[in-house]
Structure formats: C-alpha cells, structure tokens
Design an enzyme around this catalytic site. Structure first.
Site, PDB file in Angstrom:
ATOM      1  N   TYR B 254     -30.175  -5.211 -54.671  1.00 28.99           N
ATOM      2  CA  TYR B 254     -29.575  -5.906 -55.808  1.00 28.99           C
ATOM      3  C   TYR B 254     -29.253  -7.364 -55.529  1.00 28.99           C
ATOM      4  O   TYR B 254     -29.399  -7.826 -54.387  1.00 28.99           O
ATOM      5  CB  TYR B 254     -28.405  -5.126 -56.401  1.00 28.99           C
ATOM      6  CG  TYR B 254     -27.137  -4.857 -55.598  1.00 28.99           C
ATOM      7  CD1 TYR B 254     -26.803  -5.488 -54.413  1.00 28.99           C
ATOM      8  CD2 TYR B 254     -26.232  -3.908 -56.111  1.00 28.99           C
ATOM      9  CE1 TYR B 254     -25.633  -5.198 -53.748  1.00 28.99           C
ATOM     10  CE2 TYR B 254     -25.041  -3.613 -55.446  1.00 28.99           C
ATOM     11  CZ  TYR B 254     -24.755  -4.259 -54.265  1.00 28.99           C
ATOM     12  OH  TYR B 254     -23.584  -3.956 -53.603  1.00 28.99           O
ATOM     13  N   GLU B 255     -28.852  -8.074 -56.589  1.00 27.40           N
ATOM     14  CA  GLU B 255     -28.633  -9.516 -56.545  1.00 27.40           C
ATOM     15  C   GLU B 255     -29.901 -10.245 -56.099  1.00 27.40           C
ATOM     16  O   GLU B 255     -29.835 -11.257 -55.403  1.00 27.40           O
ATOM     17  CB  GLU B 255     -27.466  -9.877 -55.602  1.00 27.40           C
ATOM     18  CG  GLU B 255     -26.106  -9.423 -56.098  1.00 27.40           C
ATOM     19  CD  GLU B 255     -25.707 -10.052 -57.444  1.00 27.40           C
ATOM     20  OE1 GLU B 255     -24.871  -9.462 -58.130  1.00 27.40           O
ATOM     21  OE2 GLU B 255     -26.248 -11.114 -57.808  1.00 27.40           O
ATOM     22  N   GLY B 256     -31.036  -9.742 -56.512  1.00 20.38           N
ATOM     23  CA  GLY B 256     -32.308 -10.311 -56.089  1.00 20.38           C
ATOM     24  C   GLY B 256     -32.796  -9.575 -54.863  1.00 20.38           C
ATOM     25  O   GLY B 256     -32.167  -9.678 -53.810  1.00 20.38           O
TER      26      GLY B 256
END
Lengths: 105, 306
Positions: B254-256
């Site tokens: 997550y978060e890229g």
C-alpha cells in the site's frame, strides 16, 4: 573501520555507475531495472549510515560501542555485497526480461 | 455536481480505504478524488474533495450524516484490526480542495509524507528481532561447534546468528536513517531560507521511495527470517511470529507498491535538478567513505552531512 568505509565506497561506485547507465534509459530498461536499482540504493544508504555509526562508536570501550562496530562490519561484509549481484543483473539489460513471448507464460 | 453554493454532490465508489469508518466517535474526514462535470479526460480532469462523515453545523457541532457509507469490508491477509472498506458516495456533500482539475498534485502532498511513514512500518522487524533473540537464547537444540556440548541454545549456531544479524543490521540502520531523514523533512517545512527549504524538500523527495520500499522490503524479509528462527513454532499462530510476516507484507503494497516506488526513484527522482540531487547525495556518502572512515569530523563536515 577502514574496511567498512572501503566496502561502502566500492558499493557507492557501483551505484554511481549503474545510475549513469540508467540516464535516458527507455521505459523497458527502467522497468526491468527499477526494483533491483532501488535495493542497491537502499543497501548503499544503509552502508553509509553504518559507516557513520561505526565512526561514532570508534574508540569507545563499552559493550554497546563494540556491538555497533561488530554490526557495522557484519553489514559491510555479509549484506552490502548484494549490490554486486544487483549491478550485474541490471547490466544484463531488459532483453532477457522481455524475451519470453506472452503465450509461453 | 455543483450544489449551487460552494459545495458539490459526489457520487461513486472507491475501494481499499483503510479505516473508511470506525466506531470511535467524532467525525471522519475523507479526501476523495472525483471529476467535475466539465473536466478534461484522464488525470488532468481529477479534482480533490473533502467529504466528511458528518456535516458540520455553523457552531462547529456535528450535524447530519453525509451521504456516504461502507459497502463492505475486505477480509485480508493481515492488519486485521484495520477495517479496509469499500466506500460508497451517494450525493455526498463535499468541498473542493485546491484548484479544479489539480487534484492529483494536491493529493501527492499528503501521499509523500504517508510514504515515509509506511517505510517506518518496516521497522516492525525490530519487534520480531526481539522475540527471535529471546527464543534463540532459550531453545536448546544441536551440538556446539567444538562438539563438546549438546544440546546448546540455538543462538550458538552460525546459521541462526546469521539470520538474527541480518535482521538487526537492517533494523539499526533503518532506525538511524529514519532519524536522519526526519531532519530535512523538518527543514523543508520550517527553515527560514526558501532555497534551504527547496534543497531539503528535494532530498526528501529523492529518499522517499528508498525509505518506503527499502525499509518495507527488508522489513518483510526480516519478519520471515525472525519467524524462521522458531522452526515449526514459527508457523504456529500462538507464538506470534507468523503475524509479523502477515502484517509486514502489506507495507510493501500500500501507499504505492514497491514496484511503483522503484519506478518513481529510477524514472523521476534521479533526474531531479538534472541529476544534481542524487549526485549531491552520492557525494555526501563519498565524503564519509573516501576518508577511510576516519573519525573526528570537523564542524563544517557535520553541517555538510545534514
């Protein structure tokens, strides 16, 4: 101490060369290299901070100082050399990554 | 759709929203990317909106419930305390944040700080290390290297040491590097000189993908190695080690995802200021390694390193 700094300096040189090789690279070259490259960058960054920690611990006589020196030496000799393999993988370029046709997956 | 005042009615759905709702009380303020009716195609037509769970009255008290709801909760591999939601918006009232059609630029201001924080999650490896060391010092199995004692604590075996040291050498470097990166983060916000702020911001921008992806990749590997120290017990829920592995895994995604972070580093960050930012970082590293690791740095050296 010299060993740790020297090994990190060698790793940095590989990272510089690899960075130069990616300058202006096409999308496939970047895509094939990026994850290995980031790992190289992280390893060299860790190596640098271990050099700093070893320098701060240099000459200190407590068990903590000795442990920091031992840990820095461990990192520089038993983990940092991964950059050599990563540099070699990246230098192989994207062709081996793209060779296998989609319907052969 | 515009409501005629300064607010908009927003309709749509988005997924993978961590803690999209919770029962702890108070308001929940969502940031939502959405398109205005006349927006251009593609990423150039995305705007950012602020959409609260409760509409706020003029006196600041929480008022009516807004038109959004949780459609469903995901069943995940780990981080089970985190409700991961499908969010439905049905004519929910929202307000524009920043300029129309400039939503992605606004969102990335938040995302970049978040990426650094997610990198810190990789340091869960420190907790896994502590448990693994405790186990390795107590668990008796196998003969000493000189053959005289049997059984010995498994921490005496080189392979177990190797796994523990892999984890620790990452954790200690990660903690130190995180503390070091926090300095330009602060400087980027608070330094009086605009040029210093910009320089600090560029350094943080360069290192953000390295912190996010580097810390979480090594963090996950560390969780696996710490689990491995336990042998079969590492696979058993009651011992706690498999949870570190399941929970550490998401930080790589997550978060890229770490693949996206890597493309950000190689494809975008290396060419910041025509390569000057990365060259500056490499020169700073070299200034430590070239002097053969001599201690006793001058005051100007210490300033240059910051």
């Amino acid at each position: 101490m010299r060993l740790i700094a020297a090994r990190t300096g060698e790793a940095l040189e590989l990272l510089r060369q690899t960075t130069a090789s990616l300058k202006g690279a096409d999308v496939d070259s970047l895509g094939a290299a990026a994850v290995d490259y980031l790992r190289m960058f992280a390893l060299v960054s860790f190596g640098w901070i271990w050099v700093r920690m070893a320098q701060a611990a240099a000459g200190g006589e407590t068990p903590l100082h000795a442990a920091k020196r031992d840990m820095a030496r461990y990192f520089a000799t038993r983990m940092l050399p991964q950059v050599q393999g990563l540099a070699s993988q990246i230098a192989a370029g994207p062709e081996p990554v793209l060779a296998l046709k989609v319907d052969m997956f | 759709m515009p409501n005629g005042d300064d607010s908009y009615a927003i309709t749509g759905q988005k997924i993978f929203i961590s803690t999209g709702d919770h029962d702890f009380g108070g308001n929940i303020v969502h940031l939502v990317l959405a398109r205005l009716p006349d927006a251009p195609e593609g990423v150039k037509g995305i705007s950012l909106f602020l959409v609260p769970k409760f509409l706020v009255q003029a006196d600041g008290a929480l008022g009516a419930r807004n038109g959004m709801s949780v459609g469903s909760l995901e069943e995940k591999m780990g981080i089970h305390a985190q409700p991961t939601c499908v969010m439905n918006y049905d004519d929910a009232t929202g307000w524009l944040v920043g300029e129309p059609n400039r939503g992605l630029a606004a969102m990335f201001t938040m995302m970049n700080a978040e990426r650094l924080m997610v990198g810190i999650q990789g340091l869960i490896a420190g907790a896994a290390y502590g448990q693994a060391v405790g186990y390795a010092k107590e668990r008796l199995q196998g003969r000493s290297a000189d053959g005289t004692r049997n059984p010995v604590p498994i921490i005496e075996h080189a392979d177990v040491r190797r796994m523990l040291l892999n984890v620790r050498s990452f954790v200690e470097a990660g903690r130190a590097l995180a503390g070091w990166v926090a300095l330009p983060m602060d400087r980027a916000h608070h330094h009086a000189d605009a040029a210093e702020r910009a320089k600090a911001d560029a350094l943080v921008a360069l290192l953000t993908p390295v912190v996010k992806a580097g810390f979480t990749d090594f963090g996950f590997e560390s969780a696996v190695q710490a689990q491995q120290v336990f042998g079969g017990h590492g696979y058993i829920r009651e011992w706690g080690m498999e949870q570190y592995v399941r929970d550490a895994r998401i930080a790589q995604i997550y978060e890229g995802t770490n693949g996206v972070q890597a493309m950000d580093l190689a494809g975008r960050k290396l060419s910041l200021a025509g390569g000057a930012v990365v060259d500056g970082f490499f020169d700073m590293v070299a200034s430590r390694t070239d002097r053969g690791g001599q201690g006793g740095r001058s005051a100007s050296d210490r300033r240059a390193d910051r």
